[in-house]
Design a protein around this motif. Structure first.
Motif, short mmCIF file in Angstrom:
data_model
loop_
_atom_site.label_atom_id
_atom_site.label_comp_id
_atom_site.label_asym_id
_atom_site.label_seq_id
_atom_site.Cartn_x
_atom_site.Cartn_y
_atom_site.Cartn_z
N ASP A 181 -6.67 -0.92 9.73
CA ASP A 181 -7.83 -1.79 10.00
C ASP A 181 -7.44 -2.70 11.13
OD1 ASP A 181 -8.97 -0.95 7.80
OD2 ASP A 181 -8.13 -2.38 6.28
N SER A 187 -0.13 1.83 7.72
CA SER A 187 -0.74 1.34 6.40
C SER A 187 -2.07 1.36 6.66
CB SER A 187 -0.17 0.24 5.71
OG SER A 187 -0.45 -1.00 6.69
N GLN A 188 -2.81 1.22 5.74
CA GLN A 188 -4.34 1.15 5.79
C GLN A 188 -4.50 -0.26 6.61
OE1 GLN A 188 -6.96 3.22 5.06
NE2 GLN A 188 -7.94 1.76 6.36
N ARG A 235 0.19 4.61 0.33
CA ARG A 235 -0.30 5.28 1.33
C ARG A 235 0.25 4.66 2.79
NH1 ARG A 235 -6.11 5.98 1.31
NH2 ARG A 235 -6.13 3.82 1.58
N ASP A 252 0.86 -1.21 -0.11
CA ASP A 252 -0.01 -0.08 -0.12
C ASP A 252 0.88 1.15 -0.14
OD1 ASP A 252 -1.76 1.79 0.12
OD2 ASP A 252 -2.86 1.15 2.07
#
Length: 129
Positions: A57, A52-53, A12, A10
């Motif tokens: 999560d 990271s995303q 982002r 990822d």
């Protein structure tokens, strides 16, 4: 907690303050979770945490397990470890299935030539008493 998206990196990443806000936690909680090994964010060249995303999560899942399910942090860490092991084994199994499919669909040998078995044998340990 799925790693299915982790095969693609990822691009982002979030600073700890942004990740904390996205996860609905205090930044100090994220530092604690990092220290305990519940989440392992990337590090910048200066040593700052970059989430990271997937990390965000995972933080949300840690919060859910803790608050909604009443699981303590040691239990959550074990759940994460076991989930990661299962996902790694599933990925390896998929690789092996693909390898077997390639072998099966490969060129056939003549009946008179020596063949190599491509049989897959699954070993299971005996029950210990």
């Amino acid at each position: 907690m799925s790693k299915s998206d982790s095969s693609r990196p990822d691009p982002r990443t979030f600073l700890i303050s942004v990740a904390a806000e996205l996860a609905g936690m205090h930044a100090q909680t994220l530092r604690t979770y990092d220290r305990l090994g519940l989440v392992s964010p990337q590090r910048s060249s200066g040593g700052g945490r970059r989430y990271s995303q997937r990390d965000v999560d995972l933080l949300r899942e840690v919060q859910r397990l803790s608050q909604d399910e009443g699981v303590n942090l040691a239990g959550i860490k074990r759940i994460i470890e076991l989930t990661n092991q299962v996902e790694a084994l599933q990925a390896r199994l998929q690789e092996m299935v693909q390898e077997i499919e390639k072998l099966r669909s490969g060129p056939r040998r003549d009946a008179g030539s020596t063949s190599t078995s491509t049989a897959l044998v699954v070993w299971q340990p005996r029950n210990r008493r």
